[in-house]
Design a protein around this motif. Structure first.
Motif, PDB file in Angstrom:
ATOM      1  N   THR A 103      -3.531  -0.598  -7.636  1.00  0.00           N
ATOM      2  CA  THR A 103      -2.130   0.017  -6.300  1.00  0.00           C
ATOM      3  C   THR A 103      -3.021   0.495  -5.404  1.00  0.00           C
ATOM      4  OG1 THR A 103      -0.251   0.894  -7.325  1.00  0.00           O
ATOM      5  CG2 THR A 103      -0.759   1.208  -5.530  1.00  0.00           C
ATOM      6  N   GLU A 104      -2.801  -0.115  -3.797  1.00  0.00           N
ATOM      7  CA  GLU A 104      -3.360   0.731  -2.875  1.00  0.00           C
ATOM      8  C   GLU A 104      -3.077   2.057  -2.497  1.00  0.00           C
ATOM      9  OE1 GLU A 104      -5.868  -0.792   1.157  1.00  0.00           O
ATOM     10  OE2 GLU A 104      -4.530  -2.151   0.201  1.00  0.00           O
ATOM     11  N   LEU A 105      -3.935   2.451  -2.025  1.00  0.00           N
ATOM     12  CA  LEU A 105      -4.095   4.139  -1.380  1.00  0.00           C
ATOM     13  C   LEU A 105      -4.230   4.283  -0.266  1.00  0.00           C
ATOM     14  CD1 LEU A 105      -2.582   7.215  -1.240  1.00  0.00           C
ATOM     15  CD2 LEU A 105      -4.604   7.545  -2.431  1.00  0.00           C
ATOM     16  N   ILE A 106      -3.460   4.620   1.144  1.00  0.00           N
ATOM     17  CA  ILE A 106      -4.082   4.799   1.986  1.00  0.00           C
ATOM     18  C   ILE A 106      -4.025   6.341   2.360  1.00  0.00           C
ATOM     19  CG2 ILE A 106      -4.210   3.705   4.835  1.00  0.00           C
ATOM     20  CD1 ILE A 106      -3.948   1.430   3.796  1.00  0.00           C
ATOM     21  N   VAL A 107      -5.117   7.172   2.603  1.00  0.00           N
ATOM     22  CA  VAL A 107      -4.598   8.174   3.225  1.00  0.00           C
ATOM     23  C   VAL A 107      -5.002   8.320   4.722  1.00  0.00           C
ATOM     24  CG1 VAL A 107      -4.997  10.764   3.330  1.00  0.00           C
ATOM     25  CG2 VAL A 107      -5.185   9.595   0.860  1.00  0.00           C
ATOM     26  N   ILE A 113      -8.386   0.828  -3.866  1.00  0.00           N
ATOM     27  CA  ILE A 113      -7.720   0.240  -4.934  1.00  0.00           C
ATOM     28  C   ILE A 113      -7.955   0.425  -6.146  1.00  0.00           C
ATOM     29  CG2 ILE A 113      -7.145  -2.299  -6.276  1.00  0.00           C
ATOM     30  CD1 ILE A 113      -6.686  -1.883  -2.723  1.00  0.00           C
ATOM     31  N   TYR A 114      -6.523   1.268  -6.725  1.00  0.00           N
ATOM     32  CA  TYR A 114      -6.697   2.328  -7.835  1.00  0.00           C
ATOM     33  C   TYR A 114      -6.289   0.952  -9.087  1.00  0.00           C
ATOM     34  CZ  TYR A 114      -7.040   6.376  -5.736  1.00  0.00           C
ATOM     35  OH  TYR A 114      -8.104   7.499  -5.146  1.00  0.00           O
ATOM     36  N   PRO A 136       1.005  -1.157   0.260  1.00  0.00           N
ATOM     37  CA  PRO A 136       0.212  -0.339  -0.105  1.00  0.00           C
ATOM     38  C   PRO A 136       0.647   1.206   0.063  1.00  0.00           C
ATOM     39  CG  PRO A 136      -1.054  -1.985   1.304  1.00  0.00           C
ATOM     40  CD  PRO A 136       0.623  -2.494   1.505  1.00  0.00           C
ATOM     41  N   VAL A 137       0.103   2.402  -0.308  1.00  0.00           N
ATOM     42  CA  VAL A 137       1.081   3.466  -0.796  1.00  0.00           C
ATOM     43  C   VAL A 137       0.297   4.194   0.176  1.00  0.00           C
ATOM     44  CG1 VAL A 137       1.580   5.388  -1.994  1.00  0.00           C
ATOM     45  CG2 VAL A 137       1.533   3.433  -3.374  1.00  0.00           C
ATOM     46  N   LEU A 196       1.436   7.022  -7.573  1.00  0.00           N
ATOM     47  CA  LEU A 196       0.361   5.588  -7.258  1.00  0.00           C
ATOM     48  C   LEU A 196       1.654   4.291  -8.658  1.00  0.00           C
ATOM     49  CD1 LEU A 196      -3.204   6.466  -7.303  1.00  0.00           C
ATOM     50  CD2 LEU A 196      -1.244   6.203  -5.720  1.00  0.00           C
ATOM     51  N   PRO A 197       2.464   4.116  -7.920  1.00  0.00           N
ATOM     52  CA  PRO A 197       3.543   3.118  -9.190  1.00  0.00           C
ATOM     53  C   PRO A 197       2.914   2.395  -9.875  1.00  0.00           C
ATOM     54  CG  PRO A 197       4.320   2.781  -6.518  1.00  0.00           C
ATOM     55  CD  PRO A 197       2.767   3.334  -6.202  1.00  0.00           C
ATOM     56  N   CYS A 198       3.315   2.664 -11.349  1.00  0.00           N
ATOM     57  CA  CYS A 198       2.108   1.571 -12.268  1.00  0.00           C
ATOM     58  C   CYS A 198       3.432   1.549 -13.533  1.00  0.00           C
ATOM     59  CB  CYS A 198       0.555   2.066 -12.507  1.00  0.00           C
ATOM     60  SG  CYS A 198       0.414   0.191 -13.426  1.00  0.00           S
TER      61      CYS A 198
END
Length: 402
Positions: free
Chosen positions: A115-119, A99-100, A15-16, A26-28
């Motif tokens: 890529t999962e993002l958590i804020v 999830i992106y 997760p980012v 967001l890496p890809c």
């Protein structure tokens, strides 16, 4: 479409973690590297038809974006030729967590990565109060968290009693969570504190002790404790090469550079630790340490055979009994006993009862007992000190006023 020639689109395996109101990448990427300049790059979350970002025909298409993301996304155009299709997202908010998917369409094949993002957002200091609808219960409340935090209850002996509680959450209009934890109790209960901890991002811990369980030590008892005072000084032969001692052996701090000192079996080399010169194999002994505004330290005792060359945890299982402050955020004893920062001392008292198998810690200025370890001592015990490595403020051994 199917992948061809073993070409894959790869997101992030971890997760980012972003920060509210900040930006994040967001890496890809395409593997092996393949130019995406002439491809369609389609970032989305829940629905493919609601793009987070759309790129095709060598240009962005902001009019097709989900309204929540307009003006907040950017591809790295200079990187597209190398297969880097990472996305920059700005003005982060908790609702961006999820999830992106980064989808690539080349015409003959297509593939996507995730890529999962958590804020995370750290909420308010908890408040503990009696339940107005049921006096036999306590409520621990805290607001403004994301994602759902972990709630832990401790009794006055430092035991985890969370299994006796149950917790519910409510979501506000900003997607932030309000936490309410219920604990069965009564006026003579030994429930001591509620801890609410973030499960992502910085490990920020907030606790509020129940005031009725705090006790100021009577002066007669306090005088008896301090009557066991001994004159303790730092032992330079045990000092880590990072440490700097005063000439009188009463002050120590962590320096910025490793210094050349004679090595010996007694010297700590891995951690900025140091022992007192005095060792104890019987009796009761008390000393005080001035901490002031230091934000990171550990004070206590250690057995003579403690590991001085490798990595060691400051826990009784490894022969170290300490009270610790970590970055002025976490105040605890051993590995699990959490305490309210309001009890954090500027001057700490340590009392060792060798035959009784106890080492106790006191806030000297407030005359509060903080914590007592119990066990069996079977070898020589030394005063133990960790200076921290985040500031240059010293630890100071103090004379005990009678």
């Amino acid at each position: 479409m199917k992948k061809v020639n073993s070409v894959n689109v790869i997101g992030s395996s971890q997760p980012v973690i972003g920060k509210w109101n900040q930006s994040v990448v967001l890496p890809c990427h395409i593997s092996p590297p393949l130019s995406a300049v002439d491809m369609q790059v389609h970032w989305y979350r829940v629905r493919f038809s609601a793009p987070v970002h759309m790129y095709r025909y060598k240009q962005d298409w902001p009019t097709e974006q989900d309204n929540a993301y307009r003006g907040r996304t950017q591809l790295f155009k200079e990187e597209l030729g190398r297969g880097n299709i990472s996305l920059r997202l700005t003005d982060l908010r908790p609702s961006d967590s999820g999830i992106y998917h980064c989808y690539v369409d080349e015409g003959d094949w297509g593939d996507q990565g995730e890529t999962e993002l958590i804020v995370p957002v750290v909420g308010s200091q908890p408040s503990v109060s009696q339940d107005s609808t049921d006096p036999s219960k306590l409520l621990c409340k805290s607001e403004g968290w994301y994602p759902k935090p972990e709630v832990t209850w401790w009794d006055k002996s430092g035991n985890n009693v969370t299994h006796m509680s149950w917790t519910e959450t409510e979501q506000d209009s900003h997607s932030l969570l309000r936490v309410i934890s219920h604990m069965g109790t009564h006026k003579k209960s030994n429930v001591f504190s509620c801890m609410v901890r973030a499960t992502a991002g910085p490990d920020r811990i907030f606790r509020l002790h129940i005031a009725e369980n705090m006790r100021c030590i009577p002066k007669s008892e306090w005088n008896a404790i301090r009557s066991c005072a001994v004159d303790v000084s730092f032992d330079a032969d045990t000092a880590s090469p990072w440490l700097r001692l005063s000439n009188d052996g009463k002050q120590v701090r962590c320096g910025l550079n490793w210094q050349k000192v004679p090595d010996s079996p007694q010297r700590f080399t891995w951690h900025p630790f140091i022992l007192g010169k005095q060792s104890f194999t019987a009796g009761r002994h008390y000393w005080e340490v001035q901490l002031g505004e230091k934000q990171r330290w550990s004070i206590g005792v250690a057995k003579a055979s403690v590991d001085r060359k490798g990595f060691c945890n400051q826990v009784p299982e490894e022969g170290i009994w300490t009270l610790k402050l970590y970055n002025n955020e976490r105040f605890y004893a051993g590995a699990n006993n959490q305490y309210d920062l309001s009890l954090r001392p500027e001057r700490l008292g340590v009392c060792l009862d060798y035959e009784g198998g106890q080492v106790s810690f006191y806030n000297v200025d407030k005359r509060y007992h903080i914590h007592t370890f119990t066990g069996d001592f079977t070898e020589a015990i030394y005063p133990f000190f960790y200076t921290g490595n985040t500031d240059e403020l010293p630890l100071i051994l103090c004379a005990v006023d009678q």
